[in-house]
Design an enzyme around this catalytic site. Structure first.
Site, PDB file in Angstrom:
ATOM      1  N   CYS A  59       0.833  -1.210   0.000  1.00 54.51           N
ATOM      2  CA  CYS A  59       0.000   0.000   0.000  1.00 54.51           C
ATOM      3  C   CYS A  59       0.871   1.265   0.000  1.00 54.51           C
ATOM      4  CB  CYS A  59      -0.986  -0.051   1.169  1.00 54.51           C
ATOM      5  SG  CYS A  59      -2.286   1.180   0.986  1.00 54.51           S
TER       6      CYS A  59
ATOM      7  N   HIS B 146      -3.794  -5.131   0.173  1.00 58.36           N
ATOM      8  CA  HIS B 146      -3.352  -5.623   1.487  1.00 58.36           C
ATOM      9  C   HIS B 146      -3.406  -7.152   1.534  1.00 58.36           C
ATOM     10  CE1 HIS B 146      -3.013  -1.798   3.622  1.00 58.36           C
ATOM     11  NE2 HIS B 146      -3.974  -1.395   2.791  1.00 58.36           N
TER      12      HIS B 146
ATOM     13  N   GLU C  34      -2.291  -8.922   3.794  1.00 60.43           N
ATOM     14  CA  GLU C  34      -2.345  -9.358   5.203  1.00 60.43           C
ATOM     15  C   GLU C  34      -3.762  -9.494   5.735  1.00 60.43           C
ATOM     16  OE1 GLU C  34      -1.383  -6.519   4.020  1.00 60.43           O
ATOM     17  OE2 GLU C  34      -1.775  -4.807   5.334  1.00 60.43           O
TER      18      GLU C  34
ATOM     19  N   SER D 264      -3.240 -12.736  37.489  1.00 58.89           N
ATOM     20  CA  SER D 264      -4.651 -12.348  37.566  1.00 58.89           C
ATOM     21  C   SER D 264      -5.557 -13.517  37.224  1.00 58.89           C
ATOM     22  CB  SER D 264      -4.908 -11.236  36.559  1.00 58.89           C
ATOM     23  OG  SER D 264      -4.711 -11.753  35.248  1.00 58.89           O
ATOM     24  N   GLY D 265      -4.930 -14.662  36.874  1.00 58.17           N
ATOM     25  CA  GLY D 265      -5.736 -15.794  36.436  1.00 58.17           C
ATOM     26  C   GLY D 265      -5.868 -15.818  34.931  1.00 58.17           C
ATOM     27  N   GLY D 266      -5.447 -14.748  34.283  1.00 53.70           N
ATOM     28  CA  GLY D 266      -5.492 -14.691  32.826  1.00 53.70           C
ATOM     29  C   GLY D 266      -4.356 -15.514  32.224  1.00 53.70           C
ATOM     30  N   VAL D 267      -4.510 -15.789  30.930  1.00 46.14           N
ATOM     31  CA  VAL D 267      -3.529 -16.613  30.232  1.00 46.14           C
ATOM     32  C   VAL D 267      -2.140 -15.968  30.289  1.00 46.14           C
ATOM     33  CG1 VAL D 267      -2.986 -17.647  27.981  1.00 46.14           C
ATOM     34  CG2 VAL D 267      -5.361 -17.214  28.606  1.00 46.14           C
ATOM     35  N   ASP D 268      -2.085 -14.687  29.970  1.00 46.17           N
ATOM     36  CA  ASP D 268      -0.783 -14.039  29.810  1.00 46.17           C
ATOM     37  C   ASP D 268       0.003 -14.025  31.123  1.00 46.17           C
ATOM     38  OD1 ASP D 268      -2.003 -13.508  27.419  1.00 46.17           O
ATOM     39  OD2 ASP D 268      -2.467 -11.429  27.912  1.00 46.17           O
ATOM     40  N   SER D 269      -0.657 -13.597  32.202  1.00 38.18           N
ATOM     41  CA  SER D 269       0.101 -13.492  33.447  1.00 38.18           C
ATOM     42  C   SER D 269       0.465 -14.879  33.973  1.00 38.18           C
ATOM     43  CB  SER D 269      -0.659 -12.681  34.495  1.00 38.18           C
ATOM     44  OG  SER D 269      -1.872 -13.301  34.821  1.00 38.18           O
TER      45      SER D 269
END
Ligand code: XMP
Length: 521
Positions: A91, A179, A181, A234-239
């Site tokens: 682009c 694009h 992508e 925090s119980g989240g995936v990332d942490s």
């Protein structure tokens, strides 16, 4: 790390960010094809050494090439003429290359949305494409003349140059106006695959390989800590994934801490503690509910709420770190948190509390380690799988750092918080019963200021409106609302209005991201 992986990481594909909306998607597509790609802002063009990259992709922008910044022009000139690194312009990048090569770019020749293009030349870049293809266009300017040594590869249905190729210093330089992508360009991934074949990039970016990279980097960073590190979970995936990695690096010197800000869903803190114990993290529980909620009461502005939460988090963790004698703080920041907080060129969308919301004094006082900061959510989940983290943690829907405060519109009140908490639980339960929970990205309730007159048990009620938001997404940078069956919507609506007394209307949010974001606040 294998020698091949080391080479891939040392020699990634560079995607230059000019502030375009889809830059991150280019990186994702390339990584999906097994090649490590990174993004750098164009402001670094001058200082970049193109020869240290396997290829350079010049991506999109909201700016016009017609009035070109001389610094950009010089930077691109250097890439094109002073190196042998293959280049792909997309682009704005396509127009940029054409202009720097000596071609011409005009205004007012835009194409938007699905557009047909005709491939004119056989070229390895278009291997596997038909002669006629539908692609996604989003441009206001166009290339209307190329220098003699460049070859037009494809034209759009409107007669504009849709792709070209030039050869300088014995390597290919490509430009595509569309694009590849975005998923609307059906053969876009094939085009990237072809490009990676042309540049002979080894396919070494596998989940196993990037786990070893993440581990190695975390070890390097954490080995500098003399004492203890605190990991915010925090119980989240990332942490959870970040904390497990950190624990692998420094063992019992890692102290996982779960701060309950009172903005979790119903029963969530108990469930989270159980889940985390199952992965060998036994967090210290800190009940900070009143501290957070009392500061948020009455606050209308979402960004102010995010800043309050970021600041309060920092204070709570500061106290814990002082008490534990820790000098390092580990958190599960991922790549989109950084991008959306506007620390690159893209505009700030939201202050993610863990990035822009974490005050400078905290970053100055402690070493902040973010082992996942270059990974997308799906990559984090793959890393988690290899680490043996149970499916029910990995499959949990993303939950924003500011919790339910991101889902309350208008003044923050305890009443709205309670409605939001209970309605979100109902939505999740219904989706689980229908086997839909794992199929969607997020599903939650939003509570605003608006009221609706209702009748409950023959009497008039002036109750709240709950907006149900259920979206599908790959990485949260774009999202589509889920076309839920009516019977599911019906059950959600019935349960919310029956089980939550002060709600008289349930609505379903049917707007994609963009133009909306996923969370309302
Ligand atoms: P939006 O609302 O910007 O959200 O479309 C994109 C994704 O990010 C999550 N989100 C956050 N995650 N800290 C986080 O860790 C935050 O401050 C935050 N705000 C939004 C959101 O739930 C969605 O998945």
């Amino acid at each position: 790390m294998t020698a091949q992986m080391q080479n891939a990481v040392k020699n990634p594909v560079l995607v230059v960010d000019f502030g375009g909306q889809y830059t991150h998607l280019v990186v994702r597509r390339i990584r999906e094809l097994g090649v490590y790609a990174i993004v750098e802002p164009f402001t670094k063009l001058e200082r970049l050494d193109p020869s240290s990259y396997k290829a350079v992709v010049l991506s999109g922008s909201h700016k016009s090439v017609v009035s070109l910044d001389p610094l950009i022009s010089e930077g691109v000139h250097k890439i094109l003429y002073q190196s042998r690194t293959p280049v792909l312009g997309i682009c704005y990048g396509h127009q940029l290359i054409a202009r720097v090569l000596g071609g011409a770019v005009s205004k007012d020749c835009g194409e938007y949305g699905r557009t047909r293009i005709r491939v004119l030349e056989e070229d390895p870049l278009f291997k596997g494409w038909e002669m006629e293809n539908v692609v996604w266009m989003s441009h206001g300017d166009c290339v209307d003349r190329l220098p003699d040594h460049a070859k037009i590869l494809a034209l759009s249905e409107n007669g504009y140059i849709a792709a070209f190729k030039a050869e300088i210093n014995g390597r290919p330089i490509y430009g595509v106006q569309f694009h590849p992508e975005v998923s609307h360009t059906a053969k876009g991934l094939i085009l990237f695959d072809n490009f990676l074949r042309i540049i002979e990039a080894p396919r070494a970016w596998t989940p196993q390989a990037y786990l070893s990279l993440v581990l190695e980097e975390a070890m390097k960073e954490l080995s500098q800590t003399s004492g203890k590190a605190v990991a915010a979970v925090s119980g989240g995936v990332d942490s959870a994934v970040a904390a497990v990695i950190a624990q692998k690096a420094i063992g019992s010197r890692l102290i996982p801490v779960f701060v309950d800000h009172g903005l979790f869903r119903e029963n969530e803190s108990r469930e989270v503690l159980d889940l985390l114990r199952r992965v060998g993290l036994d967090p210290i529980y800190v009940d900070a509910r009143e501290r957070f909620i009392s500061k948020l009461e009455g606050v209308v502005d979402c960004e102010q709420r995010r800043r309050i939460i970021g600041e309060e988090f920092a204070k709570v963790f500061d106290e814990i770190m002082e008490k534990e004698g820790a000098d390092t703080f580990v958190q599960g920041t991922i790549y989109p948190d950084i991008v959306e907080s506007g620390t690159h060129l893209s505009e700030k969308i939201k202050t993610h509390h863990n990035v822009a919301g974490l005050p400078a004094w905290f970053r100055e006082k402690y070493r902040v380690v973010e082992p996942l900061k270059y990974l997308y959510k799906d990559e984090v989940r793959k890393v988690g799988e290899i680490l043996g983290i149970p499916h029910d943690i990995l499959a949990r829907h993303p939950f924003p750092g500011p919790g339910l405060a991101a889902r309350i519109v208008g003044p923050f009140t305890r009443e709205k918080l309670e409605i939001c908490r209970r309605a979100s639980r109902i939505i999740e339960e219904v989706l689980k019963n229908y086997g839909l929970y794992d199929k969607v990205w997020q599903a939650f309730a939003v509570v605003g200021e608006d009221k609706w007159v209702g009748v409950k048990g023959d009497s008039r009620r002036h109750g709240f409106i709950v907006i149900v938001r259920v979206v599908e997404s790959q990485d949260a940078m774009t999202a589509d609302y889920t076309k839920l069956p009516y019977e599911v919507l019906d059950e959600i609506s019935r349960r919310i209005t029956v089980e939550i007394d002060n709600v008289t209307m349930v609505a379903y949010a049917v707007t994609t991201k963009p133009p909306s974001t996923i969370e309302p606040c």
